[in-house]
Design an enzyme around this catalytic site. Sequence first.
Site, mmCIF file in Angstrom:
data_model
loop_
_atom_site.group_PDB
_atom_site.id
_atom_site.type_symbol
_atom_site.label_atom_id
_atom_site.label_comp_id
_atom_site.label_asym_id
_atom_site.label_seq_id
_atom_site.Cartn_x
_atom_site.Cartn_y
_atom_site.Cartn_z
ATOM 1 C CE LYS A 114 -0.160 -0.412 5.022
ATOM 2 N NZ LYS A 114 -0.882 -0.981 6.156
ATOM 3 N NE ARG A 141 -6.089 0.225 11.331
ATOM 4 C CZ ARG A 141 -4.890 0.028 10.780
ATOM 5 N NH1 ARG A 141 -4.012 1.012 10.737
ATOM 6 N NH2 ARG A 141 -4.553 -1.153 10.284
ATOM 7 C CE1 TYR A 189 12.168 31.647 4.813
ATOM 8 C CE2 TYR A 189 12.534 29.291 4.492
ATOM 9 C CZ TYR A 189 12.209 30.543 3.988
ATOM 10 O OH TYR A 189 11.929 30.674 2.661
ATOM 11 C CG MET A 246 9.214 23.771 -0.239
ATOM 12 S SD MET A 246 8.231 24.846 -1.288
ATOM 13 C CE MET A 246 7.138 25.592 -0.094
HETATM 14 C C1 LIG Z 1 -0.113 -1.886 6.735
HETATM 15 C C2 LIG Z 1 -0.689 -3.178 7.150
HETATM 16 C C3 LIG Z 1 0.122 -4.321 7.247
HETATM 17 C C4 LIG Z 1 1.616 -4.258 7.148
HETATM 18 O O1 LIG Z 1 2.096 -3.740 8.369
HETATM 19 P P1 LIG Z 1 3.654 -3.531 8.694
HETATM 20 O O2 LIG Z 1 3.663 -3.094 10.096
HETATM 21 O O3 LIG Z 1 4.151 -2.492 7.758
HETATM 22 O O4 LIG Z 1 4.319 -4.851 8.475
HETATM 23 C C5 LIG Z 1 -0.499 -5.536 7.500
HETATM 24 N N1 LIG Z 1 -1.836 -5.610 7.695
HETATM 25 C C6 LIG Z 1 -2.635 -4.531 7.642
HETATM 26 C C7 LIG Z 1 -4.084 -4.680 7.872
HETATM 27 C C8 LIG Z 1 -2.091 -3.285 7.394
HETATM 28 O O5 LIG Z 1 -2.879 -2.200 7.369
#
Ligand SMILES: *Cc1c(COP(=O)(O)O)cnc(C)c1O
Length: 368
Positions: free
Chosen positions: A40, A139, A261, A309
């Site tokens: 992802k 979640r 800055y 930046m």
């Molecule tokens: C992002 C995610 C993972 C991977 O988690 P890591 O801590 O990066 O290994 C696995 N399962 C779900 C549901 C996630 O959202």
Amino acid sequence: MHPQAAHAGAILTVDLDALRSNYRFLRQQAGSAICGAAVKADAYGLGAERVGPALAAEGCRHFFVAHLDEGIALRPHLPATAQVFVLHGPPVGAEQEFIAHGLIPVLNSLQQIQAWHMLAESLQRPLPAIIQVDSGMSRMGLPAAEAEAWLADPRFLQSIPPLFLMSHLACAEHQNHPMNASQLARFKTLRQRLPQVAASLANSSGIFLGPDYQFDLVRPGAALYGIAPVAGAANPLQPVVALHGRILQTRTIQRGDHVGYGISYSATEPRQIATVGVGYADGWLRSMSNRGVVFIDDHAAPMVGTISMDSITIDATGIAAQRLQAGALVELIGPHRAVDEVAHSAGTIGYEILTSLGNRYYREYIES
Ligand SMILES: *Cc1c(COP(=O)(O)O)cnc(C)c1O
């Protein structure tokens, strides 16, 4: 060096060989469980179109993205035998897109299950999916009452054969955290109701909680990309990412001179200041102002002044002028400076450093 890299302001290097080695290591740690991969957020900022095929070449066939659109973009880059799972499930009304693009949803709520069930009915065939249950993180996934409603309706299990029963750990990087055992117990209790269905609980850190947590499929993300999976322990993974920025100019400042800055840094004695062309627009977080260090060969050069930046200013006092000329490369992430150390100086986690990496870098992929 590629001609574009020769003039690029900064170079991000992604070592696909190290990524593949990390995948093999994690697969071995996972024992008899299948080792999938979380890709992802563009493979945590590293580039899903390159990371996905590299992992597929190691035999990975279970890929996880968060959004439908990430799945649509990734699918053509993977072998037909690979499965792409969309963690957020179908956006309301977009169920059909999963069929059109060969994607498999993770169903997280009774609403998503009902919508997917309707599609299966209208197509008059079962539509497999992963079912996620909430084991305590509050979640994603079916809360206990929705899980009961799902299990109580035999039509759902018929129209939606669960490929995996899945849940996610909240505290897995802390091996002694009581939440781990608590989530494991809740997950196991639910799983007893569907003993024939395969199960998946562990992310990267979860793999290192041992065989009890590994079930049939593990879903590492961060560890593949070189982030340490166990808090307070040595990192067994290989670094995958390196970041080098170019010196733009160098000057000597005197006692009482200021930098950047808000003049958050002032010299108390003569200092050699070099400006490097990486800034917060490149994901080099502003919270590292006056905190982190970069490396010039073996020498640590502290970042001084507020991060801009497009640039940072570093204190390169004592480093040979020869090495500080315009165009010279300095190491922001690499052999001397792990992603986790950068994260520490920014007050965040390695995940945020990687996923913040900007699109302005020249990207170089190492693959033998
Ligand atoms: C992002 C995610 C993972 C991977 O988690 P890591 O801590 O990066 O290994 C696995 N399962 C779900 C549901 C996630 O959202």
